[in-house]
Write a protein that holds these residues in place. Structure first.
Motif, PDB file in Angstrom:
ATOM      1  N   ALA A  92       0.831  -1.207   0.000  1.00 44.73           N
ATOM      2  CA  ALA A  92       0.000   0.000   0.000  1.00 44.73           C
ATOM      3  C   ALA A  92       0.868   1.259   0.000  1.00 44.73           C
ATOM      4  CB  ALA A  92      -0.929  -0.011   1.206  1.00 44.73           C
ATOM      5  N   HIS A  93       1.994   1.205   0.700  1.00 43.98           N
ATOM      6  CA  HIS A  93       2.901   2.356   0.738  1.00 43.98           C
ATOM      7  C   HIS A  93       3.438   2.674  -0.660  1.00 43.98           C
ATOM      8  CE1 HIS A  93       6.185   4.981   2.178  1.00 43.98           C
ATOM      9  NE2 HIS A  93       6.910   4.377   1.248  1.00 43.98           N
ATOM     10  N   GLU A  94       3.883   1.653  -1.381  1.00 42.74           N
ATOM     11  CA  GLU A  94       4.410   1.895  -2.722  1.00 42.74           C
ATOM     12  C   GLU A  94       3.317   2.400  -3.658  1.00 42.74           C
ATOM     13  OE1 GLU A  94       7.444   2.106  -3.034  1.00 42.74           O
ATOM     14  OE2 GLU A  94       8.007   1.069  -1.190  1.00 42.74           O
ATOM     15  N   CYS A  95       2.107   1.913  -3.483  1.00 42.11           N
ATOM     16  CA  CYS A  95       0.994   2.435  -4.275  1.00 42.11           C
ATOM     17  C   CYS A  95       0.671   3.866  -3.861  1.00 42.11           C
ATOM     18  CB  CYS A  95      -0.239   1.548  -4.110  1.00 42.11           C
ATOM     19  SG  CYS A  95      -0.113  -0.020  -4.984  1.00 42.11           S
ATOM     20  N   GLY A  96       0.983   4.204  -2.609  1.00 44.05           N
ATOM     21  CA  GLY A  96       0.817   5.579  -2.162  1.00 44.05           C
ATOM     22  C   GLY A  96       1.644   6.529  -2.999  1.00 44.05           C
ATOM     23  N   HIS A  97       2.820   6.085  -3.425  1.00 48.39           N
ATOM     24  CA  HIS A  97       3.653   6.898  -4.319  1.00 48.39           C
ATOM     25  C   HIS A  97       2.994   7.040  -5.690  1.00 48.39           C
ATOM     26  CE1 HIS A  97       6.913   7.335  -1.542  1.00 48.39           C
ATOM     27  NE2 HIS A  97       7.205   6.052  -1.506  1.00 48.39           N
ATOM     28  N   LEU A 108       6.935  15.030  -4.550  1.00 48.22           N
ATOM     29  CA  LEU A 108       7.366  13.937  -5.431  1.00 48.22           C
ATOM     30  C   LEU A 108       7.863  14.492  -6.751  1.00 48.22           C
ATOM     31  CD1 LEU A 108       7.606  10.890  -5.946  1.00 48.22           C
ATOM     32  CD2 LEU A 108       5.290  10.956  -6.896  1.00 48.22           C
ATOM     33  N   LYS A 109       7.176  15.496  -7.288  1.00 42.62           N
ATOM     34  CA  LYS A 109       7.604  16.119  -8.542  1.00 42.62           C
ATOM     35  C   LYS A 109       8.971  16.767  -8.370  1.00 42.62           C
ATOM     36  CE  LYS A 109       4.525  18.512 -10.832  1.00 42.62           C
ATOM     37  NZ  LYS A 109       3.436  19.481 -11.102  1.00 42.62           N
ATOM     38  N   PHE A 110       9.172  17.424  -7.233  1.00 38.90           N
ATOM     39  CA  PHE A 110      10.452  18.076  -6.959  1.00 38.90           C
ATOM     40  C   PHE A 110      11.561  17.039  -6.845  1.00 38.90           C
ATOM     41  CE2 PHE A 110      12.856  21.057  -3.828  1.00 38.90           C
ATOM     42  CZ  PHE A 110      13.741  21.390  -4.839  1.00 38.90           C
ATOM     43  N   PHE A 156      18.214  16.410  -1.182  1.00 39.86           N
ATOM     44  CA  PHE A 156      17.407  15.314  -1.715  1.00 39.86           C
ATOM     45  C   PHE A 156      16.896  14.407  -0.597  1.00 39.86           C
ATOM     46  CE2 PHE A 156      16.815  11.083  -3.518  1.00 39.86           C
ATOM     47  CZ  PHE A 156      16.033  11.351  -4.627  1.00 39.86           C
ATOM     48  N   THR A 157      17.757  14.111   0.375  1.00 39.55           N
ATOM     49  CA  THR A 157      17.336  13.228   1.477  1.00 39.55           C
ATOM     50  C   THR A 157      16.236  13.883   2.308  1.00 39.55           C
ATOM     51  OG1 THR A 157      19.043  14.067   3.012  1.00 39.55           O
ATOM     52  CG2 THR A 157      19.621  12.167   1.632  1.00 39.55           C
ATOM     53  N   PHE A 158      16.268  15.197   2.433  1.00 41.77           N
ATOM     54  CA  PHE A 158      15.231  15.874   3.217  1.00 41.77           C
ATOM     55  C   PHE A 158      13.939  16.039   2.417  1.00 41.77           C
ATOM     56  CE2 PHE A 158      18.676  16.857   6.087  1.00 41.77           C
ATOM     57  CZ  PHE A 158      18.041  16.890   7.328  1.00 41.77           C
ATOM     58  N   ILE A 159      14.056  16.221   1.102  1.00 39.08           N
ATOM     59  CA  ILE A 159      12.857  16.266   0.255  1.00 39.08           C
ATOM     60  C   ILE A 159      12.161  14.908   0.268  1.00 39.08           C
ATOM     61  CG2 ILE A 159      12.052  16.469  -2.130  1.00 39.08           C
ATOM     62  CD1 ILE A 159      12.657  19.120  -0.838  1.00 39.08           C
ATOM     63  N   THR A 160      12.949  13.845   0.435  1.00 44.67           N
ATOM     64  CA  THR A 160      12.398  12.494   0.463  1.00 44.67           C
ATOM     65  C   THR A 160      11.484  12.275   1.666  1.00 44.67           C
ATOM     66  OG1 THR A 160      14.258  11.540  -0.769  1.00 44.67           O
ATOM     67  CG2 THR A 160      13.024  10.033   0.635  1.00 44.67           C
ATOM     68  N   LEU A 161      11.754  12.944   2.770  1.00 43.78           N
ATOM     69  CA  LEU A 161      10.987  12.704   4.006  1.00 43.78           C
ATOM     70  C   LEU A 161       9.493  12.947   3.846  1.00 43.78           C
ATOM     71  CD1 LEU A 161      13.422  14.046   6.765  1.00 43.78           C
ATOM     72  CD2 LEU A 161      13.109  11.708   5.931  1.00 43.78           C
ATOM     73  N   PRO A 162       9.057  14.135   3.397  1.00 38.80           N
ATOM     74  CA  PRO A 162       7.607  14.313   3.242  1.00 38.80           C
ATOM     75  C   PRO A 162       7.001  13.365   2.219  1.00 38.80           C
ATOM     76  CG  PRO A 162       8.806  16.164   2.267  1.00 38.80           C
ATOM     77  CD  PRO A 162       9.787  15.369   3.052  1.00 38.80           C
ATOM     78  N   VAL A 163       7.780  12.979   1.204  1.00 37.74           N
ATOM     79  CA  VAL A 163       7.285  12.028   0.201  1.00 37.74           C
ATOM     80  C   VAL A 163       6.979  10.683   0.853  1.00 37.74           C
ATOM     81  CG1 VAL A 163       7.854  10.759  -1.915  1.00 37.74           C
ATOM     82  CG2 VAL A 163       8.518  13.162  -1.674  1.00 37.74           C
TER      83      VAL A 163
END
Length: 223
Positions: A92-97, A108-110, A156-163
């Motif tokens: 479900a998490h991967e589908c969340g992406h 995610l776009k960023f 990039f690692t910090f942008i990943t967190l909210p994603v």
């Protein structure tokens, strides 16, 4: 600063082991619905009207990911074929992406836009930093460029967190609303995703600590 980096690295290893232990533990918690990870993924994509995303099985452990380039939800064998709380959470998490992608989720776009630049920085960054340290007595420019590139990877690692947190939020809300899991299974799924998120948090903190360490080296060279 180097000590902090080492501590974060050790904590990252510990959290990764805890995550593996949690997933192994929840693997024995068979879903009352009997749905496999692949079936849950298919149901979630269908629910959101996403028809251009393919679900595939990939080799390895903890290799689950969503690829926005070719629009594929890639699930490891232990998730694709399994029917337990852990596989439900991961699928479900991967589908969340995929849902994020379909809805144009900004972070995610960023992050996706940064990938080409990140592929360049990861290839040459450390070499530039090493050359910069070697030439520091002559010029600081290579070191400054290298640290700038490292700052990009840290961002990039910090942008990943909210994603990642948003994908987990979407996943948990959906499996709960659609009665995919029981209350006990939901608690296990939520716990598994929390520990998975902590691996990203530690990666971001580790990258930040290393960036600060490099900046301290640069400042000493300037003195």
């Amino acid at each position: 600063m180097r000590i902090i980096s080492i501590v974060i690295f050790l904590l990252s290893l510990l959290i990764h082991q805890i995550l593996k232990w949690k997933l192994a533990r929840y693997a024995s918690m068979q879903l009352r619905s009997g749905l496999t990870g692949a079936e849950i993924a298919a149901k979630m994509l269908q629910y959101y009207g996403i028809r251009d995303v393919t679900i595939s099985c990939t080799q390895g452990h903890l290799t689950d990911h969503y690829n926005p380039v070719n629009k594929t939800v890639n699930l490891s064998e232990t998730v694709f074929y399994a029917s337990n709380a852990g596989s439900a959470a991961v699928a479900a998490h991967e589908c969340g992406h995929a849902v994020q992608h379909a809805k144009g989720y900004a972070f995610l776009k960023f992050r996706s836009a940064m990938v080409p630049l990140l592929s360049f920085t990861s290839r040459y960054m450390m070499w530039i930093i090493l050359i910069g340290i070697f030439l520091a007595r002559t010029t600081l420019l290579p070191l400054e460029i290298g640290i700038g590139l490292f700052a990009v990877t840290t961002l990039f690692t910090f942008i990943t967190l909210p994603v990642e947190f948003d994908a987990s939020r979407r996943a948990l809300a959906w499996i709960n609303q659609q009665n995919i899991v029981s209350s006990q299974e939901y608690t296990a799924a939520k716990n598994a995703l929390w520990w998975a998120a902590m691996t990203y948090v530690m990666a971001a903190l580790g990258s930040l600590a290393e960036l600060l360490h490099l900046l301290s080296i640069l400042n000493r060279r300037r003195d």
